[in-house]
Design an enzyme around this catalytic site. Structure first.
Site: not given
Ligand code: IPM
Ligand code: MN
Length: 369
Positions: A142, A193, A226, A250, A254
């Site tokens: 990032y 990884k 992975d 990230d 999710d």
């Molecule tokens: C998160 C979001 C952010 C990230 C975006 C909105 C920049 O997806 O907090 O997970 O990628 O960190």
């Molecule tokens: Mn995210």
């Protein structure tokens, strides 16, 4: 009565709608004389861009720095697709994380029993799931440089992002994970990884050293990132604490979030180091979900992740763990009653709005106080 300065950044999309439900709860605690929450509001993301032409103003950065804690809704949306890269909504959030050194992102994934059927996995795989993903938040891909697109002059361009980690960055996030594990089921899974990435080789080495030096009492295992993604959907209950870098965190968060039925359920805390003099730490609390522009303004958003983020704020910034427990119990109570926003509706006959869900949590809270 203790008093806390909250800097509230509702942001874009569903951010303001879900934040309004938290503001009601904070006002209720203040009215009840439980704790006084002084709320200041600012702009971040597209909302800040529309007002000031930047993704967060210098003034709001100062106010964020001065607050006891920051609550953030969500940033981004198609409206700002054409905005210059450095001014895009996400840049405001990334600047808050980076400038305030909020390196430790805690993303708990808890499956409420009442919601187990809303998950895309079979009930037995996720019923009772309680894991914590610890994501490094101020380094890695990032923020590494160079980060650029260069014109190669032959009709081709090259896009570059840089994954880079230094020892101290891995150590400090590792320490957060091991310390959390000690208060939970005492197990850490470190993901990288190392089979293809030098930063992964270093990550693994540093975690192994740290474990040997300071945390030999905690069980440590390593998974390739992975494979970890695969294990998360195969047998998620094997995990207690996962620690991983910014990008893998990230993605994996999710996945972990969705195990619980909906992204609308998952809170997060982004924490800085504890100041040795004051004992305080900078902290920002935000839901894992994004701005969901497709449902913004329709009263459909689930406020539970945002309310849960406020709960994490009470626990991690203000030491109000019992009050945070009450928020979690109130959420569980409302879900057990069968109340559902659209995202967690599953086979339920009907769903309720953002405001109705916020009110239901508030009522359950009122009954418990
Ligand atoms: C998160 C979001 C952010 C990230 C975006 C909105 C920049 O997806 O907090 O997970 O990628 O960190
Ligand atoms: Mn995210």
């Amino acid at each position: 009565m203790a008093s806390y300065k909250l800097f509230v950044l509702p942001g874009d999309g569903i951010g303001p709608e879900v934040m309004a439900e938290v503001e009601k709860i904070a006002a209720f605690f203040t009215q009840q004389g439980i704790a006084k929450f002084e709320i200041e509001k600012g702009l971040v993301g597209g909302a800040a861009y529309d007002a000031h032409g930047v993704s967060i103003s210098e003034d709001d950065m100062k106010r964020a720095d001065a607050a006891d804690a920051i609550l953030l809704g969500a940033v981004g949306g198609p409206k700002w697709d054409g905005v210059p890269y450095d001014l895009r909504p996400e840049a405001g959030l990334l600047r808050l994380r980076k400038d305030l050194v909020l390196f430790a992102n805690l993303r708990p994934a808890i499956c409420y029993p009442a919601l187990a059927d809303a998950s895309s996995l079979k009930r037995e795989l996720i019923d009772g799931l309680d894991m914590m993903l610890v994501r490094e938040l101020t380094g890695g891909l990032y923020f590494g440089s160079p980060k650029e697109i260069t014109d190669l002059g032959n009709g081709q361009k090259r896009g570059v992002d840089t994954q880079s980690y230094e020892t101290y960055e891995i150590e400090r996030i590792g320490r957060v994970a091991f310390e959390l594990a000690r208060k939970r089921r005492n197990k850490v899974t470190s993901c990288e990884k190392h089979n293809v990435m030098k930063s992964g080789v270093l990550w693994r080495e540093v975690i192994i050293d740290l474990h040997k030096r300071e945390f030999a009492d905690v069980e440590l295992e390593h998974q390739l990132a992975d494979a970890c993604g695969m294990q998360l959907v195969r047998r998620p209950k094997q995990f207690d604490v996962i620690v991983t870098d910014n990008l893998f965190g990230d993605l994996l968060s999710d996945v972990a979030a969705m195990l619980t039925g909906s992204l609308g359920m998952l809170p997060s805390a982004s924490l800085g180091a504890i100041d040795a003099k004051t004992g305080l730490r900078k902290a920002l609390y935000e839901p894992v979900h994004g701005s969901a522009p497709d449902i913004a303004g329709k009263g459909l958003a689930n406020p539970i992740a945002m309310i849960g983020s406020f709960g994490m704020c009470l626990r991690y910034s203000f030491g109000l763990g019992e009050l945070a427990d009450k928020i979690e119990t109130a959420i569980a109570t409302v879900l057990a009653k069968g109340l559902r926003t659209a995202d967690i509706k599953g086979d339920a006959p009907s769903s309720i709005s953002t405001v109705q869900m916020g009110n239901a949590v508030l009522e359950a809270l009122r009954a418990s106080i």
